[in-house]
Design an enzyme around this catalytic site. Structure first.
Site, PDB file in Angstrom:
ATOM      1  N   MET A  51      52.716  28.753  35.752  1.00 38.28           N
ATOM      2  CA  MET A  51      52.331  28.489  37.151  1.00 38.28           C
ATOM      3  C   MET A  51      53.635  28.431  37.935  1.00 38.28           C
ATOM      4  O   MET A  51      54.087  27.360  38.350  1.00 38.28           O
ATOM      5  CB  MET A  51      51.540  27.176  37.226  1.00 38.28           C
ATOM      6  CG  MET A  51      50.154  27.293  36.600  1.00 38.28           C
ATOM      7  SD  MET A  51      49.439  25.707  36.097  1.00 38.28           S
ATOM      8  CE  MET A  51      50.112  25.567  34.440  1.00 38.28           C
ATOM      9  N   MET A  53      54.948  24.411  35.138  1.00 38.54           N
ATOM     10  CA  MET A  53      54.740  24.206  36.588  1.00 38.54           C
ATOM     11  C   MET A  53      56.088  24.027  37.266  1.00 38.54           C
ATOM     12  O   MET A  53      56.974  23.356  36.736  1.00 38.54           O
ATOM     13  CB  MET A  53      53.877  22.971  36.823  1.00 38.54           C
ATOM     14  CG  MET A  53      52.538  23.016  36.096  1.00 38.54           C
ATOM     15  SD  MET A  53      51.520  21.596  36.517  1.00 38.54           S
ATOM     16  CE  MET A  53      50.155  21.821  35.376  1.00 38.54           C
ATOM     17  N   MET A 101      40.816  29.967  35.334  1.00 39.08           N
ATOM     18  CA  MET A 101      40.976  28.547  35.662  1.00 39.08           C
ATOM     19  C   MET A 101      39.627  27.996  36.113  1.00 39.08           C
ATOM     20  O   MET A 101      38.999  28.556  37.013  1.00 39.08           O
ATOM     21  CB  MET A 101      41.983  28.351  36.798  1.00 39.08           C
ATOM     22  CG  MET A 101      43.420  28.764  36.499  1.00 39.08           C
ATOM     23  SD  MET A 101      44.136  27.951  35.068  1.00 39.08           S
ATOM     24  CE  MET A 101      44.021  26.227  35.538  1.00 39.08           C
ATOM     25  N   HIS A 138      51.411  29.352  29.793  1.00 36.40           N
ATOM     26  CA  HIS A 138      50.689  29.534  31.055  1.00 36.40           C
ATOM     27  C   HIS A 138      51.669  29.229  32.185  1.00 36.40           C
ATOM     28  O   HIS A 138      51.968  28.082  32.462  1.00 36.40           O
ATOM     29  CB  HIS A 138      49.480  28.581  31.072  1.00 36.40           C
ATOM     30  CG  HIS A 138      48.757  28.538  32.379  1.00 36.40           C
ATOM     31  ND1 HIS A 138      47.847  27.536  32.694  1.00 36.40           N
ATOM     32  CD2 HIS A 138      48.792  29.365  33.460  1.00 36.40           C
ATOM     33  CE1 HIS A 138      47.368  27.752  33.898  1.00 36.40           C
ATOM     34  NE2 HIS A 138      47.930  28.843  34.398  1.00 36.40           N
ATOM     35  N   ASP A 192      51.820  24.482  29.489  1.00 43.89           N
ATOM     36  CA  ASP A 192      51.692  24.592  30.950  1.00 43.89           C
ATOM     37  C   ASP A 192      53.043  24.456  31.639  1.00 43.89           C
ATOM     38  O   ASP A 192      53.664  23.401  31.609  1.00 43.89           O
ATOM     39  CB  ASP A 192      50.747  23.506  31.467  1.00 43.89           C
ATOM     40  CG  ASP A 192      49.299  23.818  31.164  1.00 43.89           C
ATOM     41  OD1 ASP A 192      48.852  24.943  31.486  1.00 43.89           O
ATOM     42  OD2 ASP A 192      48.603  22.944  30.609  1.00 43.89           O
ATOM     43  N   GLY A 202      43.034  19.676  27.446  1.00 42.13           N
ATOM     44  CA  GLY A 202      44.154  18.735  27.498  1.00 42.13           C
ATOM     45  C   GLY A 202      43.659  17.314  27.356  1.00 42.13           C
ATOM     46  O   GLY A 202      43.659  16.736  26.265  1.00 42.13           O
ATOM     47  N   SER A 203      43.176  16.752  28.473  1.00 43.06           N
ATOM     48  CA  SER A 203      42.684  15.366  28.433  1.00 43.06           C
ATOM     49  C   SER A 203      41.493  15.240  27.487  1.00 43.06           C
ATOM     50  O   SER A 203      41.288  14.176  26.894  1.00 43.06           O
ATOM     51  CB  SER A 203      42.304  14.900  29.846  1.00 43.06           C
ATOM     52  OG  SER A 203      41.372  15.793  30.421  1.00 43.06           O
ATOM     53  N   ASP A 217      40.335  27.361  31.134  1.00 45.86           N
ATOM     54  CA  ASP A 217      41.320  26.281  31.247  1.00 45.86           C
ATOM     55  C   ASP A 217      40.940  25.322  32.374  1.00 45.86           C
ATOM     56  O   ASP A 217      40.937  25.705  33.539  1.00 45.86           O
ATOM     57  CB  ASP A 217      42.696  26.903  31.529  1.00 45.86           C
ATOM     58  CG  ASP A 217      43.827  25.892  31.569  1.00 45.86           C
ATOM     59  OD1 ASP A 217      43.591  24.707  31.289  1.00 45.86           O
ATOM     60  OD2 ASP A 217      44.960  26.307  31.874  1.00 45.86           O
ATOM     61  N   GLY A 218      40.605  24.094  31.988  1.00 48.36           N
ATOM     62  CA  GLY A 218      40.357  23.039  32.976  1.00 48.36           C
ATOM     63  C   GLY A 218      39.011  22.364  32.791  1.00 48.36           C
ATOM     64  O   GLY A 218      37.964  23.005  32.884  1.00 48.36           O
ATOM     65  N   HIS A 268      48.722  25.421  23.945  1.00 46.43           N
ATOM     66  CA  HIS A 268      48.714  25.826  25.363  1.00 46.43           C
ATOM     67  C   HIS A 268      49.831  25.076  26.079  1.00 46.43           C
ATOM     68  O   HIS A 268      49.865  23.848  26.091  1.00 46.43           O
ATOM     69  CB  HIS A 268      47.352  25.524  25.988  1.00 46.43           C
ATOM     70  CG  HIS A 268      47.212  26.036  27.391  1.00 46.43           C
ATOM     71  ND1 HIS A 268      46.976  27.363  27.684  1.00 46.43           N
ATOM     72  CD2 HIS A 268      47.301  25.402  28.588  1.00 46.43           C
ATOM     73  CE1 HIS A 268      46.898  27.518  29.000  1.00 46.43           C
ATOM     74  NE2 HIS A 268      47.110  26.341  29.575  1.00 46.43           N
ATOM     75  N   SER A 317      46.073  21.695  25.415  1.00 43.34           N
ATOM     76  CA  SER A 317      47.114  21.717  26.451  1.00 43.34           C
ATOM     77  C   SER A 317      48.015  20.508  26.256  1.00 43.34           C
ATOM     78  O   SER A 317      47.584  19.365  26.429  1.00 43.34           O
ATOM     79  CB  SER A 317      46.475  21.659  27.841  1.00 43.34           C
ATOM     80  OG  SER A 317      47.483  21.290  28.769  1.00 43.34           O
TER      81      SER A 317
END
Ligand code: DX5
Ligand code: ZN
Length: 230
Positions: A72, A40, A141, A70, A38, A201-202, A179-180, A36, A11
């Site tokens: 959102m 938002m 998620m 993705h 994101d 991601g992180s 994801d997450g 990925h 991500s």
């Protein structure tokens, strides 16, 4: 039906946006395969990120890997053609954000992209009941959407098993993405529960290696080694 090969989807939300092209090149060189992306909108989720311009910029930079958008965002339909034109491979959206889910899925495929639905931790998989033939990706998620760096919600494991069964029973080629909060220490368990596409991601961008050229080799290598155990 054969399960789809595992793919790691970094991500870019956690990448260094001041040098995004380079970050994406480096993470793809490490063995990750899908970008990925994101999106938002400060409306459907309480954060604001990137749109079609940035997707287009990555394509112009030379990124040829699949880009997994993705969304959102709410509403959904207006922006689908823009992402298709900007080079998206997958476009996924949250069913609660669309007034007409079947129409949004069809619109995505009409524009030449792969389509998918995204499920928040408390959203029922029953939204899939009448559209299994219209999705290429199911994204679960494992955190509430809006921010990177949150912890994996354990109840997602049962939901993954339920989604896996729905896919297997359907006979369609559908990716099951998570994801997450995906890290080296839980990715194997997540695969065992049924996922084949792993957003991190992180868990990736938070662990850069020593030199720019192989910046993410170590962390992505560890994730791939964990996946190989299952
Ligand atoms: C959250 C995003 C995720 C997020 C994952 O709304 O959809 O893709 O970037 O970040 P980590 O891997 O840090 O939980
Ligand atoms: Zn995401």
């Amino acid at each position: 039906m054969a399960r789809q090969p595992d793919q790691i989807a970094p991500s870019i939300l956690s990448a260094d946006f001041a040098k995004l092209g380079e970050e994406v090149d480096n993470v793809l060189a490490s063995g990750a395969e899908i970008v990925h992306f994101d999106v938002m909108d400060n409306h459907y989720v309480p954060n604001l990120t990137i749109g079609p311009l940035v997707c287009d910029a990555l394509r112009s930079h030379g990124v040829t890997a699949d880009i997994d958008v993705h969304m959102m965002v709410k509403p959904v339909d207006r922006i689908i053609p823009d992402f298709a034109k900007a080079g998206a491979t997958y476009i996924t959206f949250h069913p609660e954000a669309s007034e007409h889910i079947d129409r949004s899925l069809a619109l995505t495929r009409e524009h030449g992209c792969k389509s998918g639905l995204v499920f928040n931790p408390a959203t029922s998989l029953s939204y899939l009941d009448h559209v299994m033939d219209k999705v290429d990706m199911i994204l679960l998620m494992s955190v509430n959407p809006g921010f990177g760096g949150q912890s994996f919600i354990p109840g997602t494991m049962d939901k993954l098993r339920a989604a896996r069964k729905m896919i297997d029973d359907s006979g369609y080629d559908i990716r099951l993405e998570i994801d997450g909060g995906v890290k080296v220490d839980n990715i194997a368990e997540i695969k065992a529960a049924g996922a084949d596409t792993f957003v991190a991601g992180s868990g990736i961008f938070g662990f850069p290696g020593d030199s720019d050229a192989n910046r993410y080799n170590t962390i992505v290598g560890k994730m791939l080694a964990e996946l190989a155990k299952v």
